[in-house]
Design a protein around this motif. Structure first.
Motif, short mmCIF file in Angstrom:
data_model
loop_
_atom_site.label_atom_id
_atom_site.label_comp_id
_atom_site.label_asym_id
_atom_site.label_seq_id
_atom_site.Cartn_x
_atom_site.Cartn_y
_atom_site.Cartn_z
N ASN A 151 0.84 -1.20 0.00
CA ASN A 151 0.00 0.00 0.00
C ASN A 151 0.87 1.24 0.00
O ASN A 151 2.03 1.23 0.41
CB ASN A 151 -0.92 0.01 1.22
N LEU A 153 1.52 5.18 1.40
CA LEU A 153 1.59 5.69 2.77
C LEU A 153 0.20 6.02 3.32
O LEU A 153 -0.50 6.87 2.78
CB LEU A 153 2.49 6.93 2.82
N GLY A 154 -0.19 5.31 4.38
CA GLY A 154 -1.46 5.58 5.04
C GLY A 154 -2.69 5.24 4.22
O GLY A 154 -3.80 5.62 4.60
#
Length: 247
Positions: A151, A153-154
């Protein structure tokens, strides 16, 4: 009560089997080995190699044939009937060994991720005590092989199938999608100029193949490479990650 161990064995690399998985294999009274038909004998052979490589005195093996899946009544109905038929094959194989109290099945990847072993086990009658030994998933093996995070970032990601990408398109609003069970290279249904792809076949095995790049630039290379590898081996296991570019 009889116990059924579903042991995740990773993606074909014996080093993927955990110490817990090794203990479960060594302690089994019986291990069920599925046969998937002509041209796919290597899949049963790989399971047998893992067993003999991890145990000085391998437990008895019971081979059974995987029935063919029907599709004439629709996908989901076909899968339900297929699972019923597989459960009957398990039941028959186990019944031939009434002395076996700890029965095991070696599961590619992990039983939790796009695998139906737990659903099939729930159809057994009498129902055994089900024990799950986790393994490395194809998704973990893919991101490790490409040395990437799954994924951004965040940000969340989605794990889906080729059929859903083909029928429903990109699952907004996520930007990262891992695609499994795709025999038709369903990324062809997307606007290739908007995505990057990280593709892998036989991930973690000596035959591993990796391709990465802008989808428009490497799409045909993946299609051709996949077809050639499937023809060579008689089967293929592949998975890929797609990431949508900003803008």
């Amino acid at each position: 009560m009889q116990e059924l161990f579903l042991i995740g064995i990773g993606t074909g690399n014996p080093d993927h089997v955990t110490r817990e998985g090794t203990r479960a294999i060594r302690n089994a009274d019986l291990i069920l080995i599925p046969r998937k038909g002509s041209g796919k004998e290597d899949l049963a052979g790989l399971r047998e190699q893992i067993i003999t490589g991890l145990s000085d005195t391998p437990p008895p093996l019971a081979h059974f044939d995987i029935p063919k899946r029907r599709a004439d009544d629709g996908y989901l109905q076909g899968v339900e009937e297929w699972h019923d038929a597989i459960a009957r094959r398990w039941q028959e194989a186990i019944a031939d060994h009434p002395e076996a109290r700890r029965v095991a099945l070696l599961i590619w990847g992990d039983p939790s991720l796009y695998d139906s072993s737990l659903r099939i086990a729930g159809r057994l009658d009498p129902k055994p005590a089900i024990r799950v030994v986790p393994g490395i998933t194809a998704l973990q093996a893919l991101t490790a092989a490409h040395a990437i995070p799954i994924n951004e970032l965040g940000a969340p990601y989605v794990v889906t199938t080729g059929r859903r990408i083909r029928d429903e398109g990109w699952p907004d609003p996520v930007t990262s999608v891992a695609v499994m069970l795709d025999g038709e290279c369903s990324f062809r249904s997307l606007d290739a100029d908007r995505y990057d792809i990280w593709w892998g076949a036989f991930v973690g095995m000596p035959e591993q193949i990796l391709i990465h790049g802008p989808l428009g630039a490497v799409s045909q290379q993946i299609i051709d490479t996949r077809a050639a590898a499937r023809a060579e081996h008689g089967w293929i296991m592949d998975i890929y990650l797609l990431r949508r570019r900003a803008g």
